[in-house]
Scaffold this active site. Structure first.
Site, PDB file in Angstrom:
ATOM      1  N   HIS A  46     -55.343 -42.254  38.087  1.00 30.12           N
ATOM      2  CA  HIS A  46     -55.420 -44.036  37.334  1.00 30.12           C
ATOM      3  C   HIS A  46     -55.382 -45.178  37.908  1.00 30.12           C
ATOM      4  CE1 HIS A  46     -53.205 -46.097  35.156  1.00 30.12           C
ATOM      5  NE2 HIS A  46     -53.790 -46.256  34.374  1.00 30.12           N
ATOM      6  N   ASN A  70     -56.164 -49.308  36.945  1.00 23.18           N
ATOM      7  CA  ASN A  70     -56.379 -50.115  36.099  1.00 23.18           C
ATOM      8  C   ASN A  70     -55.674 -52.504  36.515  1.00 23.18           C
ATOM      9  OD1 ASN A  70     -54.148 -51.865  34.173  1.00 23.18           O
ATOM     10  ND2 ASN A  70     -53.894 -49.836  34.315  1.00 23.18           N
ATOM     11  N   ARG A  79     -56.534 -56.172  35.247  1.00 21.03           N
ATOM     12  CA  ARG A  79     -56.711 -56.811  33.655  1.00 21.03           C
ATOM     13  C   ARG A  79     -55.679 -58.202  34.055  1.00 21.03           C
ATOM     14  NH1 ARG A  79     -53.272 -53.316  33.216  1.00 21.03           N
ATOM     15  NH2 ARG A  79     -50.683 -53.817  32.174  1.00 21.03           N
ATOM     16  N   HIS A 129     -38.828 -38.371  27.527  1.00 19.07           N
ATOM     17  CA  HIS A 129     -38.810 -36.787  26.542  1.00 19.07           C
ATOM     18  C   HIS A 129     -38.389 -36.083  26.842  1.00 19.07           C
ATOM     19  CE1 HIS A 129     -43.147 -36.871  26.126  1.00 19.07           C
ATOM     20  NE2 HIS A 129     -42.975 -36.322  26.175  1.00 19.07           N
ATOM     21  N   GLY A 160     -58.552 -52.105  17.401  1.00 17.50           N
ATOM     22  CA  GLY A 160     -60.029 -52.169  17.580  1.00 17.50           C
ATOM     23  C   GLY A 160     -60.582 -51.788  18.796  1.00 17.50           C
ATOM     24  N   GLY A 161     -60.544 -50.831  19.342  1.00 15.39           N
ATOM     25  CA  GLY A 161     -60.976 -50.778  21.073  1.00 15.39           C
ATOM     26  C   GLY A 161     -61.719 -49.995  20.485  1.00 15.39           C
TER      27      GLY A 161
END
Length: 302
Positions: free
Chosen positions: A107, A109, A111, A176, A259-260
């Site tokens: 992964h 990213n 931004r 968890h 709201g992506g």
């Protein structure tokens, strides 16, 4: 920061998406599907995704540039003074889920957020990083990945790699389960301490280092023979990836809360996953070695 700075950042992010897709041609025979999309609330993006490839079972590299009138809670958790702020956010995120269980999931990213609070005060920050999630661990792979991360950060100061590695270890941790998601990498957020130009340069360095960090590992492992046992464990461990993304990941939460585009946000999910009740690997097996030798936090470059 001004509009020209935002334009420079957008040009970098869109170029990075293309750079990574082109670089993956060294591993993947099939082309990535391109999905250009618009967001009704403002902005849009381009999703480059591939499923059932020769190397990738699923992989995607997403560029998005969205804006809105109110930052969602996931973005203001560490900045409560920005509650109710209008915002603009852009960046590149990727997840690659290879078919071969001996090749790690990865992964990355990078931004940029820019926001203006109700009092008219403007603020901006960068975030990003990359992390490696093996199913069958190899020390040389972990060392290479962490060395690449360190090499990307060292030009900006010797303290950044240890800081961002520790942040990554703490962030990509399933509380968890009391268990790390993988062998880590680097992670940073709310970052503006170097000023815009140098903070942007650090973010660029992290993004540009991705192919060098991942391709050599994938090329070493992609032809390793495997059978049903390895695929079964592969699917079981992918369940941890799903748990983290849906419960803890700030990027996933921000995308859904703002709201992506759901398809682009959830492209990070692995295509085949298994859960079992209270399962543990048998001691002394290669599967048990992941838990004893790779998931506990350590300094891989020591």
């Amino acid at each position: 920061m001004n509009r020209d700075d935002l334009l420079k950042a957008k040009q970098f992010f869109t170029g990075l998406q293309t750079q990574i897709i082109d670089g993956m041609a060294a591993l993947e025979e099939q082309p990535f599907h391109t999905d250009q999309w618009d967001r009704p609330e403002g902005g849009g993006g381009k999703t480059r995704v591939l499923e059932n490839g020769s190397f990738l079972e699923r992989g995607g590299v997403n560029f998005s540039h969205v804006m809105g009138n109110k930052l969602p809670g996931s973005a203001t958790a560490s900045r409560p003074e920005m509650a109710g702020a209008s915002f603009e956010a852009m960046g590149v995120s990727l997840v690659f889920h290879p078919r071969n269980p001996y090749v790690p999931t990865v992964h990355m990213n990078v931004r940029l957020f820019a926001a203006t609070n109700p009092a008219g005060e403007s603020i901006w920050w960068f975030g990003g990083g990359m992390d490696l999630t093996p199913y069958y661990g190899f020390e040389e792979d972990a060392r290479h990945f962490h060395q690449s991360c360190k090499d990307a950060l060292d030009p900006f100061g010797a303290d950044y790699h240890p800081r961002f590695k520790k942040w990554c270890d703490e962030y990509f941790f399933l509380k968890h389960r009391q268990e790390a998601r993988g062998v880590g990498g680097v992670f940073f957020d709310d970052f503006s301490e170097l000023g815009f130009d140098n903070s942007f340069a650090l973010t660029q360095s992290v993004g540009n280092s991705f192919l060098n960090a991942y391709l050599p590992i994938a090329q070493r492992r992609k032809d390793t023979p495997y059978g049903e046992r390895e695929r079964d464990f592969h699917a079981y461990r992918r369940g941890r990836y799903v748990e983290f993304n849906l419960v803890f990941d700030r990027g996933t939460l921000f995308g859904l809360q703002s709201g992506g585009r759901t398809e682009s946000i959830l492209m990070s999910m692995p295509p085949e996953v298994k859960w079992r009740y209270d399962w543990k690997p048998e001691a002394g097996t290669p599967e048990a070695k992941l838990y004893t030798d790779f998931l506990p936090h350590k300094d891989w470059l020591a």
